[in-house]
Structures are given as C-alpha cells and as structure tokens.
Design a protein around this motif. Structure first.
Motif, PDB file in Angstrom:
ATOM      1  N   SER A  35       0.862  -1.181   0.000  1.00 27.35           N
ATOM      2  CA  SER A  35       0.000   0.000   0.000  1.00 27.35           C
ATOM      3  C   SER A  35       0.896   1.228   0.000  1.00 27.35           C
ATOM      4  N   SER A  82      -4.111   2.497  -7.725  1.00 26.80           N
ATOM      5  CA  SER A  82      -5.422   1.849  -7.863  1.00 26.80           C
ATOM      6  C   SER A  82      -5.201   0.401  -8.283  1.00 26.80           C
ATOM      7  N   SER A 135      -6.811  -3.515  -9.442  1.00 23.20           N
ATOM      8  CA  SER A 135      -7.868  -4.398  -9.917  1.00 23.20           C
ATOM      9  C   SER A 135      -7.450  -5.790  -9.465  1.00 23.20           C
ATOM     10  N   ALA A 178     -13.473   5.514  -7.979  1.00 18.77           N
ATOM     11  CA  ALA A 178     -14.425   4.452  -7.624  1.00 18.77           C
ATOM     12  C   ALA A 178     -14.910   4.634  -6.190  1.00 18.77           C
ATOM     13  N   ASP A 179     -16.153   4.235  -5.962  1.00 18.24           N
ATOM     14  CA  ASP A 179     -16.727   4.358  -4.617  1.00 18.24           C
ATOM     15  C   ASP A 179     -15.886   3.609  -3.590  1.00 18.24           C
ATOM     16  N   THR A 180     -15.334   2.465  -4.023  1.00 16.73           N
ATOM     17  CA  THR A 180     -14.520   1.662  -3.096  1.00 16.73           C
ATOM     18  C   THR A 180     -13.208   2.355  -2.738  1.00 16.73           C
ATOM     19  N   GLU A 181     -12.819   3.354  -3.540  1.00 15.00           N
ATOM     20  CA  GLU A 181     -11.548   4.048  -3.310  1.00 15.00           C
ATOM     21  C   GLU A 181     -11.741   5.342  -2.518  1.00 15.00           C
ATOM     22  N   ARG A 182     -13.005   5.781  -2.350  1.00 13.30           N
ATOM     23  CA  ARG A 182     -13.263   7.108  -1.789  1.00 13.30           C
ATOM     24  C   ARG A 182     -12.643   7.283  -0.403  1.00 13.30           C
ATOM     25  N   ASP A 183     -12.923   6.359   0.497  1.00 17.70           N
ATOM     26  CA  ASP A 183     -12.432   6.506   1.866  1.00 17.70           C
ATOM     27  C   ASP A 183     -10.908   6.485   1.910  1.00 17.70           C
ATOM     28  N   ARG A 184     -10.322   5.579   1.128  1.00 15.49           N
ATOM     29  CA  ARG A 184      -8.860   5.476   1.092  1.00 15.49           C
ATOM     30  C   ARG A 184      -8.251   6.767   0.537  1.00 15.49           C
TER      31      ARG A 184
END
Length: 683
Positions: free
Chosen positions: A145, A168, A170, A200-206
């Motif tokens: 990460s 990002s 996949s 992407a929504d899954t990336e927003r918080d990160r």
C-alpha cells in the motif's frame, strides 16, 4: 497560481535523473523523450536502442557508466534531462552535475535491498539543497500500500516523503492511480497518456484519508492551511499546489509519484509536476551566487573527448548569452574560445545558435575547461560556484603500453580519461617507473581500460601495483669497502670503512662523516655517500633499505689513482658486502583504514578485515548516518589491494573506505619468504 500560471518566465530547465543502480533511470529518460516527441518511438536499454547508455561500454555492460544529456520541449518549455549513473563507482558524474540543475527526479523501486543505495543518492541531494521528486518506478511489480511504500522508503530520506498519488488496484494488479492534489483518478494505458476516470466508490475513503495525510504534512509549514483543516474547510486547489511547490523548493518535503517507465505510465504526470512545481534558472543562479544580470556565466557539467569533434564541454548557462567566438575564462586561466554550440540528444549533437541563460548545451574546443569549472566572459572572472571533490580512490591498477612505441600515446589517452572523469587519477611512480591508475572500483577501472583500447586505440597491459615493501637491519656491522683496479696508466683506488647500524622505525637513511686526520680527503666524502645511497636502493632481500645509519669512520687513498668514481664504488661495495651480515628483515607498509557500511554488514566487515591480517581498532555509529557504522583498522598495504571488491559484495554495493599510510612493520615467516622469493624470481 502555481498550477495555472504562465511558466515561460522560468526559462529553460535542467533536471537530473538520479537513483540506485538499475532502478530504471535510462528507461525513464527514454519514456520522457518519447512522450515529448523528442524521439519518434521509445527505445529499449536491453535492445541497445536507447538514447541513454549509447556508449559501447554501457551497451556491453548494460549499465550507465557516464552521464547522458538530452534536451526536449514540453508544453512550450525547454528541458534538458541529465541521466546520471546509479552505481557508486560512477557517481561523480551525478555529484558534479547536481549543483547546476534546478531539480532532480529520484528514480527508485520498492526494494528494501536498495534502501542504502537510495540513502546515498538522497544524502547528496540533501547536502546540496537540490529540490527533488521521488518517482517510484516499476510500480506494476509492487504489492505494498502507499503507507507501506513510504514506510519502506522514508528511512533513506532525512526529509519527509509526501505521497502525491495513491495506486489503484484491480484485484492484485495496479491499474492506475489517484492524484491526491487534483482529486482525480487515472487508469494506465499501454504506451499512451493515462485516461481520467471517476474515483471508484470503493476508493473514496482510502483517497480521503491519504489526501488528508498529505494536507496535514503541508499544514506543518502553512498556518492558514492548518486553520482551514481544523475548521473542516476544503482548501482551494491552487493553494494546495502552491504549498506543494513551495515546500518542495524549500526542502520541507519530497513529493512521491509513481509509474512504469517501460510503458510510459505516470510519465505525463511527472512532467507536469516538473513544469509547475520545480524552480527555474533564476532560483538556481541565486542558490549558486550568480547575478542573473551578469555577462555570460556557465558551469561545466561534463567533459567529453569525441573522435571527430574534439573536446566538448557540456555546460549550463547560468546568466547571459554565449555563442561561437565567446572567450571564456575560469577563475585561474583562460578556458578558450567557443568553437561551436551544440544541442544534445544523447550521443547525437546538433549545431545551434547562441545559448541563453538556463540552457544546457555543449561548447566546442574549450581546451582548458574542466568538469566543475565556472566559465565567465566578463572582464573579471566569476568566482567558482561549484566545488565538488571526487571521492577518495579505492582501487588501483598499474598500466603500461603493450608496445614501447605507444608510451606517449598512452600518456595522452590517460590525460583525456582523467579530464573526462575527475574521479579517475593517475600517479607516476618514478622510483620504479610505474604508472598507476586509481579509480572508484573494479568496474570503473575496467571501463577505463576498455576506453583506452576502444576509444583511443592504445593497447595496454595492467597488473596490480607494486606494494611499497622496504627492508631494514637488526644488527650493527663494521665493514670495509675497497676498490682497487690497475689496467695501465692511472688506476682506480678507493678504500673506506663503514659502520652500519639500525635506527628507529621511520628514521630513513642517515649518513655521518667521522673521518679524522684526512685519511679520506674531504672532496671524496660526498662520493662515498652517493655510493652508499646507490647500494641502499636494492638490499639483500631485493627492496630499498631504510631506517639505518652509515658512518664513514676510516679509509685510505692514493694520490694518483683515487677519484670520485673510485670512492663511490668503494662506498657501494662496503654496503653490498656489509648488509647481509646485519640480519636484514622485510618491512611492509601498514595503513589506517576507515570503512563505512550499513550496520547489518558490520559483522561481515570485521570478518573480512581479520581475514586480511587487519587489526581492528574499533567501530562506532557513523555520525549523521542512522543505520550505518564506521569501522577503523590497521591493515597491510598488500591486503588493501582488492579490498573494495569484497567490501562492496558484502554491502550490496554501498560500502566504501578511505586509507592513509601509518607506519612500516616487520614481516617475517612464510609470507615474507614468499614475497622475497617472488621478488628474486621477477629479477
């Protein structure tokens, strides 16, 4: 504002590409040149089609062995990129260039085995106050990460590393990145600009967490930004870019970008960061103490001797303008008159018009200009703006022309080699008629040897340098030296009595005249001393004799047959016959050695020293270098010869050492017998 303002006023930029060995700097240069249209397509280092590493030696060894300069245009601005070798053995090219650049791109990988190499590079940049961006290459092979990546790289940098991008994924494959300053997502395309996509929504918080961490770091140096963060006010984008630029230029942070140079992924964002955030020639000239309104001032980055074009001096214009016919001076002498100004694209040069402030060009035929020189065209030479001394040499070879007729040619070629590369040095040992070439390591000297042959057409043979053995005596002896020869007419007669005795170590040779009553006339005594000194050049063991006193105590002469030559011969005979009776003993030079290495390698270094007859004096942490040690030892000169090869092997290529002569020590036993036997066999 920093992101959108006009940048033409910053002038032509000069950017160094630096980083550990094989991190992908030359490939990144190729990607930049392809992306900017300077070359029609991206070449490959492995295929031998790259602009960088175009020399025969670089192609053969598949590594950068000298600096490559290439100029390209991006969005209306001119940039010269300096691709610098990453190996510690060829690092002087980078060190000589850094003061003259506006910024550096540090190319690295997420490889903990290269952290120490990265630390060496970053330390040079830190000490010279060069703004820098970290470009994490080969990101497609990483699994960490962004937080883990920074944790891995941060120990190499004394300045805070600041993540500008978030990778990002996949699945487990990196497909692009989120730009934390722009708040935009990009997906990589094969050898094409990245495509902007929605985050992407899954990336927003990160993304929000990583962006807030970036803003917090910037707020450490901006009270207004800190206030906005505390009040949950979203700072304007231009302000974020202003802070990023200012903090990098001030050495407060090192922005971290990422990409894959082989596919040009991340290269466009890197170029835009360089365009918007790095300083220009005005700031660089100010850092170097150059008045921007001065007449032509330039700094020499690199010296090249070409086969057909003669000498070229790659230089950065710091002020003014210089073209054909400009007469440059250094602080010490006239450097020469410019004969041609050339644009650079690796090994290709193209004649062009006068060079302006900020531009990096090659000047032709400046015969007396050297790498690191400050050139100026005003009436009063400009003071030197760069002072970078080469690292102390660590490995040497004795070199000689294969054929005696090439001796002069070899001397000329060695002068050109050391002119091109100041980290090479040549020492002439007149006592034993030996020419010794010193360098920064095994590959450094190997490449120098290849250039002697391939570039300058000099067939050369090399061998290990002669170790400075000496011999001395342990026992005093009184010996008569008598030379008498009669061959018709005047004969030759000289008769001396010599008292030979040992002296303390380091005393050298002392001659004493104790003649009384005129038994040896005064005018012959200097000749006796000359004969003694001649004989001491080659003792019973085959080496020069030191640390002894020879006193002339008695003798006789003939009024007709005595002469300077006769007494010189008598003195020599007395020493030749007397020394074998004095219990001669071999002396070997002992040096003080100081080794610097990563702490995890210290135990290995101690074992290496012990295996080379070294006496370890102690070790301590290396001052100012967390994670490094400094080991001190005494070691015989004969064991230092190829020490650097074993040392680099034990330290992932980053360890080094310095040494200086300390004393001569007696050497007895099998080792001494082997040395004496080898000397006699060679004679």
């Amino acid at each position: 504002m920093a992101q959108n303002g006009a940048k033409g006023s910053l002038g032509p930029r000069c950017i160094a590409l630096v980083g550990p060995f094989q991190s992908g700097k030359t490939t990144l240069l190729e990607a930049i040149l392809a992306r900017t249209g300077a070359i029609p397509r991206q070449g490959s280092v492995d295929a031998g089609t790259s602009v960088g590493d175009a020399g025969k030696e670089a192609r053969h060894h598949k590594m950068s062995v000298e600096l490559t300069a290439a100029t390209a245009d991006f969005m209306g601005d001119s940039y010269t990129f300096l691709d610098c070798p990453g190996s510690i053995e060829f690092m002087h090219d980078m060190r000589a260039a850094l003061p003259l650049v506006d910024a550096a791109v540090v190319v690295c990988e997420l490889d903990d085995k290269k952290t120490a190499q990265l630390q060496l590079i970053l330390r040079e940049l830190e000490e010279q106050n060069i703004p820098r961006i970290l470009f994490v290459n080969k990101i497609d092979k990483a699994s960490q990460s962004v937080h883990d990546a920074l944790s891995l790289l941060q120990p190499a940098s004394r300045t805070k590393l600041l993540a500008r991008q978030l990778p990002s994924f996949s699945g487990e494959i990196i497909t692009g990145f989120v730009d934390l300053a722009l708040e935009r997502a990009f997906v990589y395309k094969e050898s094409a600009p990245s495509e902007v996509i929605d985050i992407a929504d899954t990336e927003r918080d990160r993304e929000k967490a990583a962006r807030f961490a970036m803003l917090e770091a910037l707020a450490d140096h901006d009270d207004d930004l800190m206030t906005q963060l505390l009040e949950d006010i979203e700072p304007p984008r231009d302000k974020v870019f202003d802070d990023l630029s200012k903090d990098m230029r001030d050495g407060q942070v090192v922005p971290v970008l990422m990409g894959v140079a082989t596919r040009t992924n991340g290269v466009l964002r890197l170029l835009k960061a360089l365009r918007h955030e790095t300083p220009g020639i005005a700031a660089t000239a100010k850092r170097l103490g150059v008045n921007g309104k001065a007449e032509a001032v330039a700094g020499v980055i690199k010296t090249c001797h070409t086969t057909h074009g003669g000498k070229l001096s790659i230089a950065r214009m710091l002020a003014g303008q210089a073209g054909d016919g400009t007469v440059f001076n250094t602080p010490e002498q006239e450097a020469g008159r410019v004969s041609g100004v050339f644009k650079l694209l690796g090994s290709q040069i193209e004649k062009r018009g006068p060079a302006q402030a900020g531009e990096t060009v090659a000047f032709g035929k400046l015969d007396h200009a050297r790498t690191g020189d400050t050139l100026s065209a005003g009436k009063t030479p400009h003071a030197a703006v760069v002072d970078i001394a080469a690292y102390p040499p660590v490995l040497a070879v004795a070199v000689a022309a294969r054929e005696r007729k090439d001796d002069v040619k070899l001397g000329i070629a060695l002068n050109k080699l050391t002119d091109e590369d100041p980290s090479l040095s040549v020492v002439h040992n007149a006592d034993i008629s030996e020419v010794v070439m010193w360098g920064q390591g095994e590959m450094h000297l190997r490449v120098a040897g290849e250039r002697l042959s391939e570039r300058y057409g000099v067939g050369a043979v090399t061998h290990p340098p002669t170790v400075g053995y000496r011999e001395t005596i342990r026992k005093p002896v009184t010996q008569r030296g008598r030379h008498k020869k009669q061959s018709g007419g005047h004969g030759q007669f000289g008769d001396v009595v010599l008292e030979i005795k040992p002296l303390p170590r380091g005393s050298g040779f002392v001659f004493e005249d104790r003649i009384t009553g005129g038994v040896v006339p005064r005018n012959y005594i200097p000749s006796v001393e000359e004969g003694v000194a001649d004989a001491l050049k080659h003792g019973p063991l085959g080496f020069p004799v030191v640390d002894l006193q020879v006193a002339l105590t008695d003798g006789s002469y003939h009024t007709v047959d005595s002469s300077d030559m006769a007494f010189r011969t008598a003195g020599r005979i007395g020493i030749v016959e007397g020394l074998p009776q004095c219990q001669p003993v071999l002396l070997e030079p002992i040096h003080l050695v100081e080794i610097v290495c990563p702490s995890e390698a210290t135990a290995k270094i101690n074992a290496i020293l012990s295996g080379r007859r070294g006496q370890i004096l102690g070790f301590d942490t290396r001052e100012g270098w967390p994670g490094w040690d400094c080991v001190r030892a005494q070691m015989p000169e004969a064991e230092i010869g190829d020490l650097i090869i074993e040392l680099r092997s034990a330290t992932a290529g980053v360890g080094s050492f310095s040494f200086k002569f300390d004393h001569m020590a007696e050497l007895i036993g099998r080792t001494a017998d082997q040395i004496v036997a080898a000397r006699r066999a060679a004679e």
